[in-house]
Write a protein that holds these residues in place. Sequence first.
Motif, short mmCIF file in Angstrom:
data_model
loop_
_atom_site.label_atom_id
_atom_site.label_comp_id
_atom_site.label_asym_id
_atom_site.label_seq_id
_atom_site.Cartn_x
_atom_site.Cartn_y
_atom_site.Cartn_z
N TYR A 98 -26.51 25.07 7.91
CA TYR A 98 -25.84 24.44 9.05
C TYR A 98 -24.78 25.40 9.57
O TYR A 98 -23.89 25.83 8.82
CB TYR A 98 -25.20 23.12 8.61
CG TYR A 98 -24.41 22.45 9.70
CD1 TYR A 98 -25.03 21.79 10.75
CD2 TYR A 98 -23.01 22.49 9.69
CE1 TYR A 98 -24.31 21.19 11.75
CE2 TYR A 98 -22.27 21.89 10.69
CZ TYR A 98 -22.92 21.23 11.72
OH TYR A 98 -22.20 20.64 12.72
N VAL A 99 -24.90 25.78 10.84
CA VAL A 99 -23.96 26.72 11.45
C VAL A 99 -23.12 25.97 12.48
O VAL A 99 -23.59 25.67 13.58
CB VAL A 99 -24.71 27.89 12.13
CG1 VAL A 99 -23.70 28.87 12.75
CG2 VAL A 99 -25.61 28.61 11.13
N PRO A 100 -21.88 25.62 12.14
CA PRO A 100 -21.02 24.90 13.08
C PRO A 100 -20.59 25.82 14.22
O PRO A 100 -20.53 27.04 14.06
CB PRO A 100 -19.82 24.50 12.22
CG PRO A 100 -19.75 25.58 11.18
CD PRO A 100 -21.18 25.95 10.90
N MET A 101 -20.29 25.23 15.39
CA MET A 101 -19.90 26.05 16.54
C MET A 101 -18.65 25.51 17.24
O MET A 101 -18.36 25.87 18.38
CB MET A 101 -21.06 26.15 17.52
CG MET A 101 -22.25 26.95 16.99
SD MET A 101 -21.89 28.70 16.70
CE MET A 101 -22.04 29.35 18.36
N SER A 102 -17.92 24.64 16.57
CA SER A 102 -16.69 24.13 17.16
C SER A 102 -15.57 25.15 16.99
O SER A 102 -15.71 26.15 16.27
CB SER A 102 -16.28 22.81 16.50
OG SER A 102 -16.02 23.02 15.12
#
Length: 419
Positions: A23-27
């Motif tokens: 899972y790659v967060p982008m926030s």
Amino acid sequence: MKKIIFILTLLCITNSIWASFVYVPMSNDNQKNHLKAYGIVYYALENGLKSKWLLNYDGGAFLIENNEAIEKECKIRGVSYEIISDTKSQLILEGIASPSKNQEAVTLEKAPKIAVYSPKDKLPWDDAVTMVLTYAEIPFDVIYDEEVLDEKLLLYEWLHLHHEDFTGQYGRFYGPYKTAPWYIQQKKSAEARATKLGFSKVSEAKRAVTKKIRDYVIGGGFMFAMCSATDSFDIALAAEGVDICETMFDGDPSEPNYSSKIDFSKTFAFKDFELIRDPTVYEFSSIDMTRKRKINKESDYFILKDFSAKWDQVPTMLCQNHTQVVKAFMGQTTSFDSKTIKSTILRLGENTTNGEARYIHGTKGKGMFTFYGGHDPEDYQHRVGDPKTELDLHPTSPGYRLILNNVLFPAAKKKKKKT
């Protein structure tokens, strides 16, 4: 028999429990290198791994089929990530699927093959797209007039137009730079290339290239352009068969009353613009807002628009970011006068107070195009000869993220639009 069925069921359950995803967060809070995160997704697609783009979820996060190589690359490239179970990923996807949420999970299928239209010789300016592709470790090929006219565009799904002048006026640098060695050399190189390709003028060669690129998009290609490549491309299309170049550009005067012969029906995005006749003015037409802007650097921003993630996936993908407010930046073509934009064009990012659009998108035939005003998202007023931006200092740049959205969206599985 019952015992065998029980064991097989247990194995399936166990596999489900242990299956996992990267899972790659982008926030803004959860990702330390937004730009390199796109490179991770591209790398995964190149290697045949299943990936999803979670639109409007955690800043436009990514879900990638777990693989030891992906984890390793995330660590090497400094990209924030988390290993989550199949159960957790399903909960995320179920939440996104709720009709009450403006979110969507888009399947990414194949890494698009990328071409950058750019001269092979060194120029006294850089190109934001080339820089960010290199920084994100996304592979691309550099092509120019020869390859375009030789039908090599058919080998690529995505094309970027480097800082370019498709009208044959050498970027309209004549006024301030006509005696500069680089300008003189650029002119000589362009003339020699046009002759080699069988054209008597650079403007004729560029128009032929423009038409090939137009046909590429109509046939289903994705085109992205920044700065002067945006308006000069449309001007070249509108001026087909009309000589708009003055003597210092092509050896003879422009056509009398050429403004009345411009055909706006041939353009991609712009209409009703006026060409700048004075060859010493560093400007092509009234499309650009650079000289008309009344705004200072501190208050120069544009706002990304909201779209329906479930029904308008393309504009939603193009606007994915960790902020809706993006700091603006200038260029030869800084932004687009709203009065010159066709009604069929989507305005993805704009400054309504200043009457300008910064980031626009449209369709042409089976293909799509995006025009992004300005030269360098992290250099407010980039000038000829200025040093290039070091992206290690701007790994979370919202302005550069918009470029990478365009690189990645052709990988998405297409969904029918709402009718």
